[in-house]
Design a protein around this motif. Structure first.
Motif, PDB file in Angstrom:
ATOM      1  N   ILE A 166       0.843  -1.205   0.000  1.00 36.04           N
ATOM      2  CA  ILE A 166       0.000   0.000   0.000  1.00 36.04           C
ATOM      3  C   ILE A 166       0.873   1.248   0.000  1.00 36.04           C
ATOM      4  N   ALA A 167       1.950   1.216   0.777  1.00 33.60           N
ATOM      5  CA  ALA A 167       2.862   2.358   0.816  1.00 33.60           C
ATOM      6  C   ALA A 167       3.510   2.591  -0.545  1.00 33.60           C
ATOM      7  N   ASP A 168       3.939   1.513  -1.188  1.00 34.91           N
ATOM      8  CA  ASP A 168       4.556   1.641  -2.515  1.00 34.91           C
ATOM      9  C   ASP A 168       3.568   2.200  -3.528  1.00 34.91           C
ATOM     10  N   ASP A 169       2.343   1.658  -3.519  1.00 31.32           N
ATOM     11  CA  ASP A 169       1.338   2.114  -4.482  1.00 31.32           C
ATOM     12  C   ASP A 169       0.923   3.560  -4.226  1.00 31.32           C
ATOM     13  N   GLY A 170       0.975   3.983  -2.959  1.00 31.62           N
ATOM     14  CA  GLY A 170       0.564   5.343  -2.615  1.00 31.62           C
ATOM     15  C   GLY A 170       1.695   6.347  -2.607  1.00 31.62           C
ATOM     16  N   GLY A 171       2.901   5.922  -2.969  1.00 36.30           N
ATOM     17  CA  GLY A 171       4.032   6.842  -2.976  1.00 36.30           C
ATOM     18  C   GLY A 171       4.416   7.317  -1.591  1.00 36.30           C
ATOM     19  N   LEU A 172       4.253   6.443  -0.595  1.00 33.92           N
ATOM     20  CA  LEU A 172       4.554   6.799   0.788  1.00 33.92           C
ATOM     21  C   LEU A 172       5.880   6.171   1.197  1.00 33.92           C
ATOM     22  N   MET A 173       6.897   6.980   1.397  1.00 35.11           N
ATOM     23  CA  MET A 173       8.207   6.466   1.791  1.00 35.11           C
ATOM     24  C   MET A 173       8.190   6.082   3.266  1.00 35.11           C
ATOM     25  N   LEU A 174       8.673   4.882   3.548  1.00 31.77           N
ATOM     26  CA  LEU A 174       8.778   4.401   4.926  1.00 31.77           C
ATOM     27  C   LEU A 174      10.242   4.493   5.332  1.00 31.77           C
ATOM     28  N   LEU A 175      10.566   5.544   6.088  1.00 34.43           N
ATOM     29  CA  LEU A 175      11.946   5.782   6.468  1.00 34.43           C
ATOM     30  C   LEU A 175      12.231   5.402   7.909  1.00 34.43           C
ATOM     31  N   GLU A 227      17.272   8.202   8.644  1.00 38.70           N
ATOM     32  CA  GLU A 227      18.269   8.741   7.718  1.00 38.70           C
ATOM     33  C   GLU A 227      19.191   9.698   8.450  1.00 38.70           C
ATOM     34  N   PRO A 228      20.435   9.892   7.964  1.00 37.92           N
ATOM     35  CA  PRO A 228      20.981   9.303   6.736  1.00 37.92           C
ATOM     36  C   PRO A 228      21.287   7.819   6.890  1.00 37.92           C
ATOM     37  N   ALA A 229      20.818   7.041   5.927  1.00 35.14           N
ATOM     38  CA  ALA A 229      21.084   5.601   5.923  1.00 35.14           C
ATOM     39  C   ALA A 229      22.535   5.357   5.527  1.00 35.14           C
ATOM     40  N   VAL A 230      23.082   4.280   6.052  1.00 33.72           N
ATOM     41  CA  VAL A 230      24.491   3.986   5.802  1.00 33.72           C
ATOM     42  C   VAL A 230      24.733   3.688   4.327  1.00 33.72           C
TER      43      VAL A 230
END
Length: 533
Positions: A166-175, A227-230
Motif C-alpha cells: 500500500i505504501a509503494d502504491d501510494g508513494g509513501l516512503m517508509l523511512l 536517515e541518513p542511511a548507511v
C-alpha cells in the motif's frame, strides 16, 4: 602433527606463499615446534568461498577472528565484524607488551622477526554511543526481515507485507518508525477502503503489529531506522593499502538478539543486491564475520533459512566472503554448512551425552587425516589451538590438521575511551552520520492528508450547521408569523367582545345605578316605612 595458521601477505601472493602465516604444521616436543614445521594457508583467492570458526567459550575464537581480520586487512581487503564482548577494538593499536603473546611466539619459534602492527578502523554503533550511528530505512529492511524482528505470525507477516505494498502504491516512503506507525494507523482506520484491492485487514492484527513496534522501540531500535542511511560503500575502503576494519559495537545490540541477527542479515542482503558480479578474484572485495551466528537460525522460519542459503551461496560471486562464528557446527543448518569451505575448529567440551554427540558431528565435518584423530583431538585442544581444513588451489578441502594460532600483531583487548574518541575523530566518515535527517515521508504525508480531511470535514460540518441554523431561523420566523397572525385575530376578538361587553355593562349597570339612586331618593326599592315617619 601440530599446525600454526595464517594468510599469505600481500607480497607473497604467488604459489610459494611466504611468511608471516597464521598456521604452521610440524611435530612438537613439549612446547617447542621443531624446525621441520611447515606452514598452512587460507588462500586469498578461495577466501570468498566462506568459512566457519567454532569452539567452546574461552578456547580462542576471538583471537582467531582478530588474526584473520588483520591478515585480510594487510592484504588490502576491507572487513566488517561485530564486537560482542567489546575487545576487538585493540586491532586499531600496535601490539606488544603482552607476556602471553611473547610466550606463544617463543613457543612457535617466531619471536625473532615478528613485527607488531595495527589496522585502520572505523567504529560503528546502532545506538550512536561507541561509534558512528548506523541506520537503515524501514523500506530497506523490508517486510520479511522486519516480521522476524517483530516475531510476527504468518497472518501478521502477510498484513505487514500488504502495508508495504500500500505504501509503494501510494508513494509513501517508509523511512523511520513513525512512518510505519502512521501507515498502520491509517490502514486500520480505513480498512474498508483497502479491502477490495488488498484483502481483509482486522484491527486486531494491526494492533498486534503496533504492539510489536512499541516493544522494539523500548529496546532502542528506533535509533537504527531513519536517515541518513548507511552507504555500504563506506564499509569497503582502504587506507595506505590496508583494508579498513569496520567494527560494530554489539555489546548492547546483542541484548536484543533478534534485532542483532536480523540487522547483520539485512547488511549481507544489501551487499548482495548492491555489488555487481565479480567472478573469481585474487582476493575478496570484503570479508564479513558473523559472530554468535546461531542467533541467526534460532526460531527462524524455513522461508528465511532458504533466503539465507541463497544469499550465502550467491554472494561469493560478488566477491564477498562470509565467515560464521559460533560454538558448534551443528548450530548452522546443513544446507548452509555445505557452503562453508574453510573451517577452523577450536576445542569443544564433552561433559554430557549431548555434548559427545556434538563432538562427533563436528568431527564428521572435516576431511579425515590418518595422522589426526579428530574426535579425540577436539576435546584435547588447548587455548589457541585448533583443527583446520582450508580449500586448496583447486577448491578441494584439505585434510584436517591440528593447529596453533599465531597471535595477531595488533593489541589484544579493548581500546581506552580516549583512543576510541581519537578513532572517531580521525575516521573517514566522521561527521557524515551524526545528525539525523527527517525529510517528508509517510508520516508527514499522512498527517497532512489527515489535516486536510479534518479541514474538509470541518468545512462540511460548518456548512451543515449553517444550513441547519438557516432552516431553524426560517422555521422560527414562520412560527413567529403564525403566532403574530393568531395574536391579531385574538386581539380583534377580544376587542369586539370588550365593546359588546362594555355596552352591556353600560346599559345594565347604568340602569341598576339609576334604579338604585332613584329608588333611594323616591323610596323605591323599600316598602317599609321609616320608624320616625
Amino acid at each position: 602433527m601440530v599446525v600454526t595458521i595464517g594468510i599469505p601477505t600481500a607480497t607473497a601472493l604467488n604459489k610459494t606463499f611466504g611468511k608471516p602465516s597464521m598456521w604452521r604444521v610440524g611435530k612438537t616436543n613439549k612446547s617447542v615446534l621443531k624446525k621441520d614445521a611447515k606452514e598452512c594457508y587460507l588462500l586469498p583467492d578461495k577466501a570468498n568461498r566462506h568459512g566457519l570458526i567454532t569452539g567452546a567459550t574461552g578456547t580462542g575464537k576471538t583471537i582467531t577472528l582478530q588474526r584473520l581480520a588483520q591478515s585480510f586487512s594487510q592484504l588490502g581487503v576491507p572487513v566488517f565484524m561485530a564486537d560482542i564482548k567489546g575487545d576487538l577494538t585493540g586491532i586499531s593499536q600496535v601490539g606488544g607488551g603482552n607476556q602471553r603473546v611473547e610466550d606463544r611466539l617463543t613457543m612457535l619459534g617466531l619471536k625473532d622477526g615478528f613485527t607488531y602492527d595495527d589496522c585502520p578502523v572505523t567504529l560503528w554503533d546502532v545506538f550512536g554511543e561507541q561509534g558512528h550511528p548506523l541506520r537503515a530505512t524501514v523500506s530497506e529492511m523490508g517486510p520479511m526481515l522486519l516480521s522476524r524482528v517483530l516475531q510476527l505470525n504468518d497472518t501478521q507477516s502477510a498484513v505487514l507485507t500488504m502495508c508495504f505494498k500500500i505504501a509503494d502504491d501510494g508513494g509513501l516512503m517508509l523511512l523511520d518508525f513513525k512512518d510505519l506507525r502512521a501507515l498502520l494507523q491509517h490502514i486500520g482506520e480505513n480498512a474498508d477502503q483497502f479491502q477490495s484491492e488488498y484483502g481483509n485487514v482486522s484491527k486486531a492484527t494491526i494492533g498486534a503489529i503496533q504492539r510489536g513496534l512499541l516493544e522494539l522501540e523500548s529496546q532502542g531500535a528506533e535509533n537504527f531506522f531513519g536517515e541518513p542511511a548507511v552507504n555500504l560503500g563506506d564499509f569497503m575502503q582502504t587506507i595506505s593499502g590496508k583494508g579498513v576494519v569496520n567494527i560494530l559495537a554489539a555489546d548492547k545490540l546483542f541484548l536484543s538478539p533478534k534485532l542483532y541477527s536480523t540487522f547483520l542479515l539485512w547488511l549481507l542482503s544489501e551487499l548482495f543486491e548492491m555489488l555487481p558480479e565479480a567472478g573469481d578474484l585474487e582476493k575478496p572485495k570484503l570479508v564479513f564475520f558473523f559472530d554468535e551466528a546461531h542467533l541467526l537460525f534460532n526460531d527462524t522460519p524455513q522461508a528465511l533459512v532458504d533466503k539465507i542459503e541463497q544469499v550465502v551461496r550467491l554472494i561469493r560471486s560478488k566477491g564477498v566472503g562470509v565467515y560464521f562464528v559460533t560454538q558448534n557446527p551443528v548450530d548452522i543448518p546443513e544446507s548452509i554448512l555445505g557452503q562453508l569451505g574453510n573451517r577452523v575448529q577450536h576445542a569443544l567440551r564433552a561433559f554430557t551425552p549431548k555434548d559427545q554427540k556434538g563432538v562427533r558431528a563436528a568431527a564428521e565435518t572435516f576431511r579425515q587425516n590418518p595422522e589426526v584423530n579428530v574426535e579425540t583431538a577436539i576435546t584435547e585442544l588447548g587455548v589457541g589451538e585448533a583443527l583446520l581444513s582450508f580449500l586448496d588451489d583447486k577448491g578441494t578441502p584439505t585434510m584436517v590438521e591440528r593447529a596453533f594460532v599465531i597471535p595477531p600483531p595488533s593489541h589484544i583487548g579493548p581500546v581506552t575511551p580516549e583512543q576510541r574518541q581519537q578513532l572517531l575523530a580521525n575516521s573517514l566518515v566522521a561527521g557524515q552520520y551524526e545528525n539525523v535527517v527527517d525529510r517528508e515521508s509517510a508520516y508527514e504525508l499522512l498527517k497532512a492528508k489527515a489535516e486536510q480531511m479534518a479541514q474538509t470535514q470541518a468545512a462540511l460540518d460548518a456548512q451543515v450547521a449553517a444550513q441547519k441554523e438557516e432552516e431553524e431561523a426560517q422555521k422560527q420566523a414562520e412560527r413567529e408569523a403564525k403566532e403574530a397572525e393568531k395574536g391579531n385575530a385574538t386581539t380583534k376578538a377580544i376587542g369586539a367582545f370588550a365593546t359588546s361587553a362594555a355596552r352591556a355593562i353600560g346599559s345594565n349597570v347604568g340602569r341598576q345605578i339609576v334604579r338604585g339612586v332613584l329608588g333611594s331618593l323616591l323610596g323605591g326599592g323599600s316598602k317599609k316605612k321609616s320608624s320616625w315617619w
